[in-house]
Design an enzyme around this catalytic site. Structure first.
Site, PDB file in Angstrom:
ATOM      1  N   ARG A   1       6.586  -5.866   2.998  1.00 46.72           N
ATOM      2  CA  ARG A   1       5.536  -6.570   2.399  1.00 46.72           C
ATOM      3  C   ARG A   1       5.655  -6.055   0.758  1.00 46.72           C
ATOM      4  NH1 ARG A   1      -0.464  -5.715   4.535  1.00 46.72           N
ATOM      5  NH2 ARG A   1      -0.183  -3.577   4.346  1.00 46.72           N
TER       6      ARG A   1
ATOM      7  N   HIS B   1       0.915  -1.254  -0.025  1.00 40.75           N
ATOM      8  CA  HIS B   1       0.205  -0.095  -0.026  1.00 40.75           C
ATOM      9  C   HIS B   1       0.921   1.381  -0.002  1.00 40.75           C
ATOM     10  CE1 HIS B   1      -3.831  -1.998   0.234  1.00 40.75           C
ATOM     11  NE2 HIS B   1      -3.556  -2.769   1.414  1.00 40.75           N
TER      12      HIS B   1
ATOM     13  N   ASP C   1      17.502  -9.415  -1.282  1.00 42.63           N
ATOM     14  CA  ASP C   1      18.743  -8.792  -1.837  1.00 42.63           C
ATOM     15  C   ASP C   1      19.057  -7.617  -1.043  1.00 42.63           C
ATOM     16  OD1 ASP C   1      19.171 -11.039  -3.169  1.00 42.63           O
ATOM     17  OD2 ASP C   1      18.933 -10.284  -4.981  1.00 42.63           O
TER      18      ASP C   1
ATOM     19  N   ASP D   1      -8.515  -6.231   5.305  1.00 43.77           N
ATOM     20  CA  ASP D   1      -9.069  -7.025   4.389  1.00 43.77           C
ATOM     21  C   ASP D   1      -9.814  -8.115   4.564  1.00 43.77           C
ATOM     22  OD1 ASP D   1      -7.591  -5.613   2.003  1.00 43.77           O
ATOM     23  OD2 ASP D   1      -5.705  -6.253   2.634  1.00 43.77           O
TER      24      ASP D   1
ATOM     25  N   GLU E   1      -5.799 -13.156   4.570  1.00 47.87           N
ATOM     26  CA  GLU E   1      -6.449 -11.806   4.902  1.00 47.87           C
ATOM     27  C   GLU E   1      -7.758 -11.775   3.793  1.00 47.87           C
ATOM     28  OE1 GLU E   1      -4.386  -8.383   4.130  1.00 47.87           O
ATOM     29  OE2 GLU E   1      -3.258  -9.279   2.677  1.00 47.87           O
TER      30      GLU E   1
END
Ligand code: 3PY
Ligand code: MG
Length: 256
Positions: free
Chosen positions: A75, A51, A89, A179, A153
């Site tokens: 996320r 988001h 990485d 969600d 979710e």
């Protein structure tokens, strides 16, 4: 120099041992704000590239500002190889994959997050192994040191939770109550009994099969209640909300 970045913090070991670890969401693209929240003493930071507007370079800067002291889970916006590899990485301590509803999705996330033989994560010189200087140590330790989190979710994920919890390589089932409520047709009603029932079901399955139960909440009393229920990897609040709430409170205090 002191070893590869993500293999030394013991974060996954602590999480797997059932330690309660409290994090917060970093949605602002501000290394300074992330640094302040790291200094506040959170056990981990939840960098939100789903988001939030972060691109990979922004995530790297956020981790550089905080990650050596505070483990950062990122996320990802999509369950794709490039995002998963890139986030690990640049030095994430693990990834959080949103909206994982099927076993195939969970297996794909694990596959790109783990080097062979457990998966097919690609190898490149990057910050996580100190740009190559700790390459071999990192490769040897990464699979056991990085946390793989899938988000439960959606009501379909709750239906399927036993199968999701059985996927090898998934460490944490992290509930997104907002969600989840949306998928049930009651957006934002995270305290609705139907949502709470789904949350309790996911917790029960995690406890049965030995996966780490995680969840997010906004209010401290709500998150404390989740910890009392048995959740151990918890997120509390969002950087933007901390800023706006404290600013509103100060302004109200001056004007009243
Ligand atoms: C949600 O509540 O949907 C979340 O993803 C919080 O992490
Ligand atoms: Mg969510």
């Amino acid at each position: 120099m002191s070893g590869p970045l993500v293999c030394e913090n013991g974060f996954r070991r602590r999480a797997c041992a059932g330690e309660v670890l409290v994090g917060t969401i970093i949605s602002l693209n501000s290394p300074q704000a992330a640094e302040i929240l790291s200094d506040t003493g959170f056990d981990w930071l939840f960098i939100d590239a789903e988001h939030g507007t972060h691109d990979p370079l922004a995530v790297e800067s956020l981790i550089q500002a905080t990650g050596d002291r505070t483990p950062c889970l990122v996320r990802i916006p999509v369950h794709e190889e490039t995002w998963i590899e890139k986030m690990l990485d640049v030095g994430a301590s693990g990834i959080i994959a949103p909206q994982v509803n099927t076993v195939a999705q969970a297996e794909q996330v694990v596959n790109y997050a783990k080097y062979p033989p457990q998966g097919e994560r690609g190898v490149g010189i990057a910050r996580a192994h100190r740009y190559g200087a700790e390459f071999e140590t990192y490769l040897a330790q990464a699979n056991d040191s990085l946390l793989t989190v899938i988000q439960v979710e959606h009501k379909d994920a709750v239906e399927n939770v036993r199968n999701l919890a059985a996927v090898e390589g998934v460490d944490v089932l992290f509930i997104g109550p907002y969600d989840l409520s949306t998928s049930m047709g009651i957006p934002g009603q995270v305290h609705n009994p139907a949502v709470q029932e789904a949350i309790a079901k996911v917790l029960e399955v995690c406890q049965e099969v030995g996966k780490i139960p995680g969840i997010f909440g906004i209010a401290p009393d709500v998150v404390s209640r989740y910890i009392d229920m048995g959740f151990t990897l918890v997120g509390i609040g969002v950087d933007t909300l901390f800023l706006s709430q404290a600013a509103s409170q100060a302004l109200r205090g001056v004007r009243s």
